[in-house]
Enzyme design. Sequence first.
Site, PDB file in Angstrom:
ATOM      1  N   ASP A  30       0.846  -1.187   0.000  1.00  0.00           N
ATOM      2  CA  ASP A  30       0.000   0.000   0.000  1.00  0.00           C
ATOM      3  C   ASP A  30       0.883   1.239   0.000  1.00  0.00           C
ATOM      4  OD1 ASP A  30      -2.099   2.034   0.812  1.00  0.00           O
ATOM      5  OD2 ASP A  30      -3.283   0.205   1.010  1.00  0.00           O
ATOM      6  N   THR A 122     -14.152  -4.145  -7.998  1.00  0.00           N
ATOM      7  CA  THR A 122     -15.366  -4.063  -8.825  1.00  0.00           C
ATOM      8  C   THR A 122     -15.188  -2.965  -9.856  1.00  0.00           C
ATOM      9  OG1 THR A 122     -16.682  -4.762  -6.917  1.00  0.00           O
ATOM     10  CG2 THR A 122     -17.864  -3.763  -8.767  1.00  0.00           C
ATOM     11  N   ASN A 212     -24.899  -7.525  -7.419  1.00  0.00           N
ATOM     12  CA  ASN A 212     -25.282  -6.377  -6.589  1.00  0.00           C
ATOM     13  C   ASN A 212     -26.558  -5.715  -7.098  1.00  0.00           C
ATOM     14  OD1 ASN A 212     -23.244  -6.714  -4.783  1.00  0.00           O
ATOM     15  ND2 ASN A 212     -22.031  -4.953  -5.427  1.00  0.00           N
ATOM     16  N   LEU A 254     -35.477  -9.781   1.284  1.00  0.00           N
ATOM     17  CA  LEU A 254     -36.838  -9.286   1.121  1.00  0.00           C
ATOM     18  C   LEU A 254     -37.270  -8.678   2.456  1.00  0.00           C
ATOM     19  CD1 LEU A 254     -38.731  -9.414  -1.378  1.00  0.00           C
ATOM     20  CD2 LEU A 254     -39.951 -11.249  -0.210  1.00  0.00           C
ATOM     21  N   CYS A 264     -20.681  -0.164  -1.585  1.00  0.00           N
ATOM     22  CA  CYS A 264     -20.792  -1.052  -2.748  1.00  0.00           C
ATOM     23  C   CYS A 264     -22.089  -0.860  -3.523  1.00  0.00           C
ATOM     24  CB  CYS A 264     -20.651  -2.509  -2.300  1.00  0.00           C
ATOM     25  SG  CYS A 264     -18.980  -2.940  -1.752  1.00  0.00           S
ATOM     26  N   LYS A 267     -23.084   2.777  -5.234  1.00  0.00           N
ATOM     27  CA  LYS A 267     -22.183   3.235  -6.307  1.00  0.00           C
ATOM     28  C   LYS A 267     -22.065   2.210  -7.429  1.00  0.00           C
ATOM     29  CE  LYS A 267     -18.055   0.952  -5.308  1.00  0.00           C
ATOM     30  NZ  LYS A 267     -17.140   0.249  -6.231  1.00  0.00           N
ATOM     31  N   ARG A 334     -19.950   4.821   4.944  1.00  0.00           N
ATOM     32  CA  ARG A 334     -20.083   5.335   3.581  1.00  0.00           C
ATOM     33  C   ARG A 334     -21.542   5.231   3.133  1.00  0.00           C
ATOM     34  NH1 ARG A 334     -15.744   1.799   0.464  1.00  0.00           N
ATOM     35  NH2 ARG A 334     -16.560   0.288   1.971  1.00  0.00           N
TER      36      ARG A 334
END
Length: 448
Positions: A30, A122, A212, A254, A264, A267, A334
Amino acid sequence: MRLTVIGTGYLGATHAICMAVMGHDVLGVDVDTAKIEKLASGQVPFFEPGLPELLSKALDSGRLRFTTSFAEAGDFGDVHFICVGTPQQADSEAADLTYVDAAVTVLAPYLRRRALVVGKSTVPVGTAARLAGLLRELAPAGDEAELAWNPEFLREGYAVDDTMRPDRLVFGVTSAWAEERLRDTFEPVLAQGVPVKVTDLQTAELVKVAANSFLATKISYINAMAEICEATGADVHDLAEALAYDDRIGGRFLRPGLGFGGGCLPKDIRAFAYRAEELGVGQAVGFLREIDGINRRRRARTVDLVVEICGGDVAGKRVAALGAAFKPNSDDIRDAPALDVAERLRAAGATVVVYDPAALESARRAHPHLEYSTSALDAARGADVVVLLTEWNEFREIEPSAMAAVVGHRKIVDGRHALDPAGWRAAGWEYRALGRPTMAPLEKEHRR
C-alpha cells in the site's frame, strides 16, 4: 505460493490475512505508510469480526508481511491481487478507476518474469481487457505477464467466512495457465467443494455488478411495496413473510425498511447503469435508476415518519438515533442511511444524539454537528422520540421497559423492522415503522 495484495483497505487486508492463514506467503502492499505500519503491528484499521485474531495468527506464522515498495512486490510475487477501491467519481455516476489504473501502472515495470495479475476490485465491464493491454505494454515480461479477474463477494461483518468459505469462486481468464495458477492459489478453498465458474474476463467483471444489482432490486422491490402498504393500511412485514414462502422468490433480502447504503451497492448500480449507457444499452438496465430512487426515498420517508410521530414538527425535539453504520457488524459509514436521516432531522431543527456500537469515531469525524453518546440508554435519556436506524443485535435486545424509564416520551420509529411491535406497544410505546399500520389489528378492533 508467493502472493502480493495491492491495496490494504477492507478488501485487500482481509484477502491478504486470509491467504496467509491458508498457508501462502503473502506481501501486502500500500502507498499509505500509516496503514502499513498499523497492520504490521497487528492492528486492523477497521471493524470486522474475527479478523484481528487472524491477523495475529498470520503475523506470528511469518507468512504475512507488509510493504510500501512495489519493486519488492514485483520481485516477490508469483500472483499479484489488485484490491484497491473504485469509488464513484465526484462529478459523475461513473466508477473512478484512478486507483486500479495506478496499481497496474506502478506494478507492471517490476514484473520481469512470468506472473499473474488478478483483479478483485469491482470495475465496469471492459476494464480488464484494457488493463491487460497496459500490463503487456509496461511489463518487461511482456506477454508472460497475464491478467485475470476474480471478483470479490464479501459481506461486511462476514468477510472472513466469505473469504475462507465462499459460496462460489469466479475465474475470468484468457489461458489454461492462468486458470491453473488460480486453482493453485485457491486450493484450500476448492478442497471444501466450493463451486468455481471459469469464464472470460468480461463475464467475470459483470458477475459482481449483476449480483449487486439483483440484490438492490430485491431490497427496493419490497420497499416499493411498503409505499403501497402505507397508502392502503396494509402491513409490508406480513406481505414480505407471505412472499417468502414462494420458493421462486425466497425471503433473503426481502426485508423492508430504511434501504441499502455502504460503499458497494449504491455506487455499483449507478456505475453499472452509466457503463450500460456508454455501451449503447442503457435502456436494458434503466430500471436501476428507479431502484436507486426508491432506495433514496426511504430515507426521506423515515424522516417524515419521525416528524409525524412528533406531531408534525421536530424543531426543538430531542431525537435518539440508534445506529450510524450502514449495516450491523461494521464501522463503515459510507453512504450510511442512518447518518443521512440523522442529518436531515438535525437540519429540521431537532437535537440528534447518535449511538452506534462500532462506528462512533468514524461518524463523529464525518458528522461533527451531531451529538454522540456511549450507550443506547444514554442516547435515549430525555428523548422525545427514539429512531432505530441500524439493526444491531444490541438494539434488538433492548427491554422496552428499561428504555421507557429514561426517555421523555415513549415514541419509537423502527427504521429497520428489527423490533417486536407487540412487545413495545404492550410497554406503552407508540410504535411506528415504514409500511406498517399505526396499530395492530387487535388494537383497531378494541378501539371500535
